[in-house]
Every structure is written in C-alpha cells, then in structure tokens.
Motif scaffolding. Sequence first.
Motif, PDB file in Angstrom:
ATOM      1  N   GLU A  16      -5.885  -5.480 -14.323  1.00 54.47           N
ATOM      2  CA  GLU A  16      -6.954  -5.557 -13.331  1.00 54.47           C
ATOM      3  C   GLU A  16      -6.793  -6.772 -12.428  1.00 54.47           C
ATOM      4  N   GLN A  67       0.806  -1.217   0.000  1.00 55.31           N
ATOM      5  CA  GLN A  67       0.000   0.000   0.000  1.00 55.31           C
ATOM      6  C   GLN A  67       0.841   1.270   0.000  1.00 55.31           C
ATOM      7  N   TRP A 106      -8.582  -7.684  -0.884  1.00 55.08           N
ATOM      8  CA  TRP A 106      -7.717  -7.146  -1.933  1.00 55.08           C
ATOM      9  C   TRP A 106      -8.039  -7.706  -3.319  1.00 55.08           C
ATOM     10  N   ARG A 145      -8.461  -7.602  -8.982  1.00 50.94           N
ATOM     11  CA  ARG A 145      -8.160  -6.788  -7.819  1.00 50.94           C
ATOM     12  C   ARG A 145      -9.382  -5.988  -7.388  1.00 50.94           C
ATOM     13  N   PRO A 150      -0.343  -1.227 -12.078  1.00 49.63           N
ATOM     14  CA  PRO A 150      -1.406  -0.354 -12.597  1.00 49.63           C
ATOM     15  C   PRO A 150      -1.900  -0.726 -13.984  1.00 49.63           C
ATOM     16  N   HIS A 151      -1.199  -1.607 -14.663  1.00 46.69           N
ATOM     17  CA  HIS A 151      -1.539  -1.934 -16.048  1.00 46.69           C
ATOM     18  C   HIS A 151      -2.369  -3.202 -16.182  1.00 46.69           C
ATOM     19  N   PRO A 188     -10.781  -2.273  -5.460  1.00 46.04           N
ATOM     20  CA  PRO A 188     -10.316  -0.887  -5.354  1.00 46.04           C
ATOM     21  C   PRO A 188      -9.488  -0.624  -4.103  1.00 46.04           C
ATOM     22  N   ASN A 242      -3.654  -0.767  -3.551  1.00 47.66           N
ATOM     23  CA  ASN A 242      -2.910   0.383  -4.046  1.00 47.66           C
ATOM     24  C   ASN A 242      -2.896   0.415  -5.578  1.00 47.66           C
ATOM     25  N   GLY A 243      -3.419   1.481  -6.155  1.00 44.11           N
ATOM     26  CA  GLY A 243      -3.475   1.597  -7.607  1.00 44.11           C
ATOM     27  C   GLY A 243      -2.123   1.694  -8.273  1.00 44.11           C
ATOM     28  N   GLU A 244      -1.069   2.041  -7.507  1.00 44.01           N
ATOM     29  CA  GLU A 244       0.277   2.122  -8.068  1.00 44.01           C
ATOM     30  C   GLU A 244       0.940   0.750  -8.178  1.00 44.01           C
TER      31      GLU A 244
END
Length: 252
Positions: A147, A77, A110, A134, A144-145, A136, A139-141
């Motif tokens: 789902e 995170q 998660w 995944r 990130p490429h 929401p 951690n979106g970072e």
Amino acid sequence: MYSLVTRLPAPLSRLVTRASVRRAGDVCPLPESMPELLSLAEGDREQLAASVAAHLRRGGVAALPTDTVYGLAALAQDAGAVARLYTIKRRCELKPIAICVSRPEEIGRWAHVTAPEALLHDLLPGPVTLVFRRTPALNGELNPHTELVGVRVPDHPFLLDLVSRCGGPLALTSANLSGRPSPLRADEFSELHSQLACVVDGGTLGDSPLARLGSTVVDLSQAGTFHIVRAGSAEWATRRVLEDRYGWKERL
C-alpha cells in the motif's frame, strides 16, 4: 545539476559505430533493434526531453541520468511499460519501484501526504525518496503487493522537465540488473542498452564514495515519525531536517 560531456565514454562510443548519437529533433530513425543514443552535451535540453518523452509515451523504457545514479524510467500509469521495466531490470515484482514527479505539490495526487508542505520543500528536490501510502489514482499494477509508494523529486533540471512533459509520474529505478552496483556512467549498464528505447548520456555522475548509494529512502507514512528504509547518500541531511527542524521521532 546534470553534467555536460563533450564525448561519450569509450565503451558507449563503440556502440555509436552502429548507431550514431544524434541531437534530439533529428528525423532519421534508428533501427528498431538499437536504442536511440542521446547526449546532454550535444542536444538542446528541451528538444531532448521532448524526444525522450515521445519514447516513453509509446511504452518504451529510457535510461537517463538523475541527481544520484543513472536510472531506468517508464510511465508509471502504463501497466505494459511498468512490466517491461521489471523485465529489463530482472527485478522481483515483490520489490517496489519508486515514482518521480516534477514538483513536491504533485505528490498528493499519488500518495497520502502526512508531512507539512514546508517539510517536503526542505527535502525536495533532492536525493531523497519519501514513502507514503498510495492513493487510488496510482496505477494498481505498479507495486501491487504494498500500500506504500516511494516518491522522488530529483534535483536534476533535465529529468524534471521530462516528467513535466509526460503528464504523469515516471516509474524510476536504478539502471542496473538487480543485485549489481548502481551505475554512474552510461557504459556501465551497456548490457541493457539493446532492450531500451533510448539512452541519455549525462557523463559521469558523482565522484565520492557515497555516489553509488542512490537516494535516501525514508518512510513518512506515519505522521510525526520516520523510518530510514535505505541510508543512501543523504541520510545525515535528511535526519537533520526531520529531527532537528521538525521534531519527528525515528521508529525502528
């Protein structure tokens, strides 16, 4: 299970001439340019886990033994720690990194779990990475490429204790530069040590030809079917659970 050692491998021992391996809980800090070197054989496991968790909470990257190969871990995170993990490993950001949690029951926070709880417990803890979509909350970072996210619950008491102390998942990947063999000893990735917050030595991991293959990665994101992403060290056992016990079909 983790293995205990009475001494460090020779290459790592040479590093100790500059910074001694110490038991977790000692207060004397190491120079900032050197990692803290810890041994599962010499320290109390709970104190050692607390020490490593402190490094991770400060945004550091730790090297540690798992139930397969040595891994690099950071707080999943923490965007800065994840970026540091990619940099140390020289890993292309398009290649995803799995997360590690302490219990199968935590996966649902998660990832969108498409498998029954009994199936999760038949595979985990163990040398298997389960891939789901995944949520929401992750951690979106991190990755990130895609789902999807791979989730591990390693069969390794020290690592599970560590994750519990961190209060969230660890980003976990093998402790080698991308493209090189996964390490079974702490000295096999000594070129990375200076970039790490700490290195936990758990001795030599595994002695079979399968040992370096790492976990079996299986995509369960579509309920009732599976896809083997990486054969790893537990492919046969994983197939047996999915096909024979639950009747899931393989998709190519």
